[in-house]
Design a protein around this motif. Structure first.
Motif, PDB file in Angstrom:
ATOM      1  N   GLU A 148       0.647  -1.175  -0.073  1.00 14.68           N
ATOM      2  CA  GLU A 148       0.346   0.038   0.212  1.00 14.68           C
ATOM      3  C   GLU A 148       0.439   1.177   0.315  1.00 14.68           C
ATOM      4  O   GLU A 148       1.703   1.192   0.003  1.00 14.68           O
ATOM      5  CB  GLU A 148      -0.983  -0.117   1.355  1.00 14.68           C
ATOM      6  CG  GLU A 148      -1.792  -1.309   1.294  1.00 14.68           C
ATOM      7  CD  GLU A 148      -2.871  -1.763   0.158  1.00 14.68           C
ATOM      8  OE1 GLU A 148      -3.228  -0.793  -0.694  1.00 14.68           O
ATOM      9  OE2 GLU A 148      -3.474  -2.868   0.228  1.00 14.68           O
ATOM     10  N   VAL A 149      -0.157   2.496  -0.428  1.00 11.87           N
ATOM     11  CA  VAL A 149       0.940   3.803  -0.004  1.00 11.87           C
ATOM     12  C   VAL A 149      -0.335   4.361   0.665  1.00 11.87           C
ATOM     13  O   VAL A 149      -1.626   4.914   0.527  1.00 11.87           O
ATOM     14  CB  VAL A 149       0.535   4.336  -1.740  1.00 11.87           C
ATOM     15  CG1 VAL A 149       1.706   5.766  -1.222  1.00 11.87           C
ATOM     16  CG2 VAL A 149       1.303   3.515  -2.371  1.00 11.87           C
TER      17      VAL A 149
ATOM     18  N   HIS B 141       5.051  -0.108   3.482  1.00 15.88           N
ATOM     19  CA  HIS B 141       4.638  -0.210   2.656  1.00 15.88           C
ATOM     20  C   HIS B 141       5.574   1.470   2.371  1.00 15.88           C
ATOM     21  O   HIS B 141       5.587   2.068   3.091  1.00 15.88           O
ATOM     22  CB  HIS B 141       3.200   0.326   3.102  1.00 15.88           C
ATOM     23  CG  HIS B 141       1.983  -0.751   2.979  1.00 15.88           C
ATOM     24  ND1 HIS B 141       0.962  -0.937   4.347  1.00 15.88           N
ATOM     25  CD2 HIS B 141       2.344  -2.192   2.554  1.00 15.88           C
ATOM     26  CE1 HIS B 141       0.502  -2.228   4.182  1.00 15.88           C
ATOM     27  NE2 HIS B 141       0.757  -2.396   3.024  1.00 15.88           N
ATOM     28  N   GLU B 142       4.294   1.713   1.048  1.00  9.73           N
ATOM     29  CA  GLU B 142       5.123   3.540   1.565  1.00  9.73           C
ATOM     30  C   GLU B 142       4.385   4.158   1.870  1.00  9.73           C
ATOM     31  O   GLU B 142       3.112   4.022   2.427  1.00  9.73           O
ATOM     32  CB  GLU B 142       4.353   3.579  -0.403  1.00  9.73           C
ATOM     33  CG  GLU B 142       5.602   5.003  -0.592  1.00  9.73           C
ATOM     34  CD  GLU B 142       7.032   5.150  -0.730  1.00  9.73           C
ATOM     35  OE1 GLU B 142       7.473   5.727  -1.434  1.00  9.73           O
ATOM     36  OE2 GLU B 142       7.875   4.146  -0.482  1.00  9.73           O
TER      37      GLU B 142
ATOM     38  N   LEU C  99      -2.473  15.642  -2.659  1.00 12.41           N
ATOM     39  CA  LEU C  99      -1.556  14.848  -2.246  1.00 12.41           C
ATOM     40  C   LEU C  99      -2.477  13.157  -2.906  1.00 12.41           C
ATOM     41  O   LEU C  99      -1.504  12.361  -2.985  1.00 12.41           O
ATOM     42  CB  LEU C  99      -1.050  14.809  -0.382  1.00 12.41           C
ATOM     43  CG  LEU C  99      -0.274  15.650  -0.510  1.00 12.41           C
ATOM     44  CD1 LEU C  99      -0.572  16.287   1.033  1.00 12.41           C
ATOM     45  CD2 LEU C  99       1.119  15.856  -0.547  1.00 12.41           C
ATOM     46  N   LEU C 100      -3.692  12.614  -2.411  1.00  9.01           N
ATOM     47  CA  LEU C 100      -3.560  11.380  -2.569  1.00  9.01           C
ATOM     48  C   LEU C 100      -3.514  11.121  -3.944  1.00  9.01           C
ATOM     49  O   LEU C 100      -3.447  10.012  -4.055  1.00  9.01           O
ATOM     50  CB  LEU C 100      -5.411  11.494  -2.120  1.00  9.01           C
ATOM     51  CG  LEU C 100      -5.550  11.540  -0.295  1.00  9.01           C
ATOM     52  CD1 LEU C 100      -7.276  11.534  -0.645  1.00  9.01           C
ATOM     53  CD2 LEU C 100      -5.390  10.270   0.097  1.00  9.01           C
ATOM     54  N   ASP C 101      -4.127  12.639  -4.479  1.00  7.95           N
ATOM     55  CA  ASP C 101      -3.837  12.012  -6.333  1.00  7.95           C
ATOM     56  C   ASP C 101      -2.714  12.017  -6.441  1.00  7.95           C
ATOM     57  O   ASP C 101      -1.902  10.940  -7.048  1.00  7.95           O
ATOM     58  CB  ASP C 101      -4.662  13.282  -6.481  1.00  7.95           C
ATOM     59  CG  ASP C 101      -4.938  13.290  -8.219  1.00  7.95           C
ATOM     60  OD1 ASP C 101      -4.661  12.348  -9.250  1.00  7.95           O
ATOM     61  OD2 ASP C 101      -4.955  14.266  -9.051  1.00  7.95           O
TER      62      ASP C 101
ATOM     63  N   VAL D 278      -4.102   4.037   1.186  1.00 12.49           N
ATOM     64  CA  VAL D 278      -4.865   4.173   3.088  1.00 12.49           C
ATOM     65  C   VAL D 278      -4.806   5.657   3.572  1.00 12.49           C
ATOM     66  O   VAL D 278      -3.763   6.398   3.019  1.00 12.49           O
ATOM     67  CB  VAL D 278      -4.376   2.834   3.572  1.00 12.49           C
ATOM     68  CG1 VAL D 278      -4.514   3.024   4.774  1.00 12.49           C
ATOM     69  CG2 VAL D 278      -4.350   1.575   3.332  1.00 12.49           C
ATOM     70  N   SER D 279      -5.368   5.408   4.149  1.00 17.49           N
ATOM     71  CA  SER D 279      -5.445   7.126   5.083  1.00 17.49           C
ATOM     72  C   SER D 279      -6.226   7.192   6.442  1.00 17.49           C
ATOM     73  O   SER D 279      -7.140   6.368   6.210  1.00 17.49           O
ATOM     74  CB  SER D 279      -5.396   8.325   3.493  1.00 17.49           C
ATOM     75  OG  SER D 279      -5.470   9.533   4.972  1.00 17.49           O
TER      76      SER D 279
END
Length: 656
Positions: free
Chosen positions: A205-206, A231-232, A251-253, A259-260
């Motif tokens: 995941e990131v 994970h990153e 930032l999500l894009d 994952v947040s």
């Protein structure tokens, strides 16, 4: 209820760091100016090994503690892992704002009543002088070690690492009193990572985090967990993210985050950007888990959030309510039934008193409470009555947990352990709730129950009613108990913020509480959205509001008062003046005057203007600069440079 079986881990955090360092994954870090750089796990291991060797050279080892005191997330990570490698107990602590405030936990950690056995602080050159001067003013002392010096040496040989439990100490949020030290072991933290991996099927995941890295959410849930799983992980300066909440979407894009997490107030902040979001464009389709934890999960706000971002590819089931605390290594209970357009995960209640069946209402009536789910792997959960017996489903009680993720105890605090644990070893979470079909519904903190005229009222239920009043800002409401000196019961005071100043009708708030709870507040107080005292993840600190109200600090903000004298300023002799500070517009100034403007909006043509938030590095060609408030050397350099540029200074004006 019990989660799936979780095999106790056979490895420790040092093993997980070495495994992560063998991959190409790492940590993109975004600072307070929006500048990004990336630290690989291999670089983190090397840096931490250098600092570990330095600390060992200073005579530190098993049984010692080190306060890791730095503003940048990368510095905190390096300091924490350096301690882990040699079995020193790290205590991460980012600089408080305001730094000189009495609530800064550093004064407790280095004061006479500290839980620590030593006074060692690992910090940076940028932070050292501020810390040393502040300690000196309080008559406190610490051995201040510099990360820059530590990083210049040779790394600790891999074979000389000697990790030891406890691996990490975090301070409780302090929302209910003085902070305690939560000591988490290697087993706690590795088990947490594996249980979350199993719960959400995480692999490669990131993740994204923009909250403090001295808090369990930022440090454990989104750093140690993701490092253990290789994970990153993206970490962003909190102030920069909150400066424009749509930056979170950027930032999500940009990083293709999967994952947040946010506390509920974060979802409300993004909801308030509806106009910008409608005009913007982001691809949020990679995001598969967005945890909602840290404070009460609200139905209306989450549904608005999902609808607002659906055009940008956000999945209808992406929000996962989670529940846990620092003492459980973060989230250990999770729900999967919060879906856009549905409300079967919501329970509308008119009565949530303890040791009694909850009283249900029709949807839209009473107060909505969302399910937070079932235990993750390795955890057991129960709800008990006042006598410690397990409550039947649908009966309100006290939540207790047991499992691999749960701490063994507070650091050097047997009295707190005795209060926190039952005779059979279960942790009392301090929260109230009930079970329904094997799923947990949390109704509030046991200490957030108001007792008024012999009846119990859950603060969260009262706040839900207030937030439903038109004009009340979501996530900015608190039901606070106050007691007059001659009274034998509490009174209710409601604090709130409006979507626009004065936009909410205090009498409508009163009517909602009378209608839904047969309870009349003695006062309502409107404060600005930036004035709320909150913990690191956004929990409102109700005791501070109650104390401030009774001291008269909010006397000029009372919008409704049903009992005279409450909330007034303390009476002073007739000869004593009480200063009243009122904001006024910045005075017009001629551009020719030698004036330095600080923050806010300087007038057109102002020669020099400086904004807080970053180290002072001189004025640019347009006469702009940045500086750090509370940093004496920054302010000295700023004033000297301004005077030199203008040939002297006639005035320094704070424009906000």
């Amino acid at each position: 209820a019990r989660g799936p079986l979780l095999t106790p881990p056979s490895d420790d955090l040092a093993d997980r760091l070495r495994k992560a360092a063998a991959t190409d994954r790492g940590i993109p870090l975004v600072d307070g100016e929006g500048r990004a750089y990336r630290m690989t796990y291999a670089e983190l291991l090397t840096e931490a090994s250098r600092v570990a060797a330095y600390l060992r050279g200073q005579g530190l080892g098993h049984g010692d503690e080190v306060v890791v005191h730095a503003a940048a997330a990368g510095d905190v990570f390096v300091g924490v892992w350096a301690c882990v490698l040699i079995g020193v107990l790290p205590v991460p602590l980012t600089p408080a704002t305001p730094y000189e405030g009495a609530g800064n936990p550093l004064w407790h950690l280095l004061g006479p009543d500290t839980m620590l056995t030593g006074r060692t602080v690992l910090t940076t050159k940028a932070q050292r002088d501020t810390t040393a001067e502040a300690l000196g003013r309080r008559g406190l002392h610490a051995d201040l070690l510099l990360l820059e010096t530590a990083r210049a040496g040779e790394p600790l040989p891999a074979g000389e690492a000697a990790p030891r439990s406890p691996a990490l100490m975090l301070l409780t949020s302090g929302s209910t009193g003085a902070p305690k030290g939560v000591a988490l072991s290697h087993r706690n933290l590795v088990s947490l990572a594996e249980s979350v991996r199993a719960e959400f099927a995480l692999e490669g995941e990131v993740s994204l985090n923009w909250l403090g890295v001295d808090h369990v959410g930022g440090l454990v849930q989104h750093h140690i967990r993701d490092l253990c799983l290789a994970h990153e992980q993206v970490h962003v300066d909190t102030g920069w993210a909150l400066g424009d909440p749509t930056r979170i979407l950027d930032l999500l894009d940009h990083y293709r985050v999967t994952v947040s997490w946010m506390a509920n107030f974060g979802f409300n902040l993004i909801n308030e950007q509806a106009g910008k979001i409608a005009e913007g464009s982001w691809d949020l389709s990679p995001l598969k888990v967005w945890e909602n934890g840290g404070e009460a999960v609200t139905h209306e706000g989450n549904q608005r959030f999902l609808a607002l971002l659906a055009p940008h590819g956000l999945r209808p089931d992406v929000i996962k309510p989670v529940f846990g605390m620092t003492e459980t290594s973060s989230a250990v209970i999770a729900a999967h039934n919060l879906v856009a357009g549905r409300q079967d995960y919501v329970h509308w209640l008119s009565d949530t008193r303890l040791d009694s069946p909850v009283r249900r209402s029709l949807p839209g009536e009473g107060s909505p409470f969302a399910e937070v789910g079932t235990p993750m792997a390795g955890l057991a959960l129960r709800v008990v009555d006042a006598g410690g017996q397990v409550c039947p489903e649908g009966v309100g009680g006290r939540i207790e947990v047991s499992g691999l993720q749960v701490m063994k105890g507070y650091y050097r605090n047997p009295e707190a352990d005795a209060d926190a644990f039952t005779a059979d070893g279960w942790l009392r979470m301090g929260d109230c709730g009930f079970m329904v079909d094997g799923s947990l519904v949390v109704t509030g903190r046991e200490k957030d129950v108001l007792i008024i005229n012999g009846l119990n009222y859950a603060a969260r239920a009262l706040e839900n009613s207030v937030e439903a009043v038109p004009g009340v800002r979501q996530g900015c409401c608190a039901a606070v108990p106050v007691r007059r000196p001659d009274a034998v019961t509490d009174d209710l005071v409601v604090f709130y913020s409006s979507t626009e100043p004065g936009g909410a009708d205090a009498t409508a708030i009163e009517s909602a509480l009378i209608s839904e709870h047969s309870l009349r507040p003695v006062a309502a107080v409107e404060i600005g959205p930036e004035e709320w005292p909150r913990t690191a993840i956004g929990k409102i600190r109700r005791p501070l509001l109650a104390a401030g109200f009774q001291a008269g600090d909010f006397a000029d903000r009372i919008t409704l008062r049903r009992r005279s004298g409450l909330g007034d300023r303390t009476t002073v002799p007739a000869w004593c003046f009480v200063p009243e500070w009122n904001q006024v517009a910045a005075p017009a100034a001629s551009p020719a005057r030698r004036v330095l403007w600080l923050d806010g909006e300087p007038p057109a043509g102002a020669a020099l203007a400086a904004r807080s938030g970053a180290p002072f590095e001189g004025f640019d060609e347009e006469g702009g600069a940045r500086f750090r408030t509370g940093h004496a050397k920054d302010l000295e350099a700023l004033l000297e440079a301004a005077s030199g540029r203008l040939g002297g200074l006639d005035a320094v004006v704070e424009a906000r």
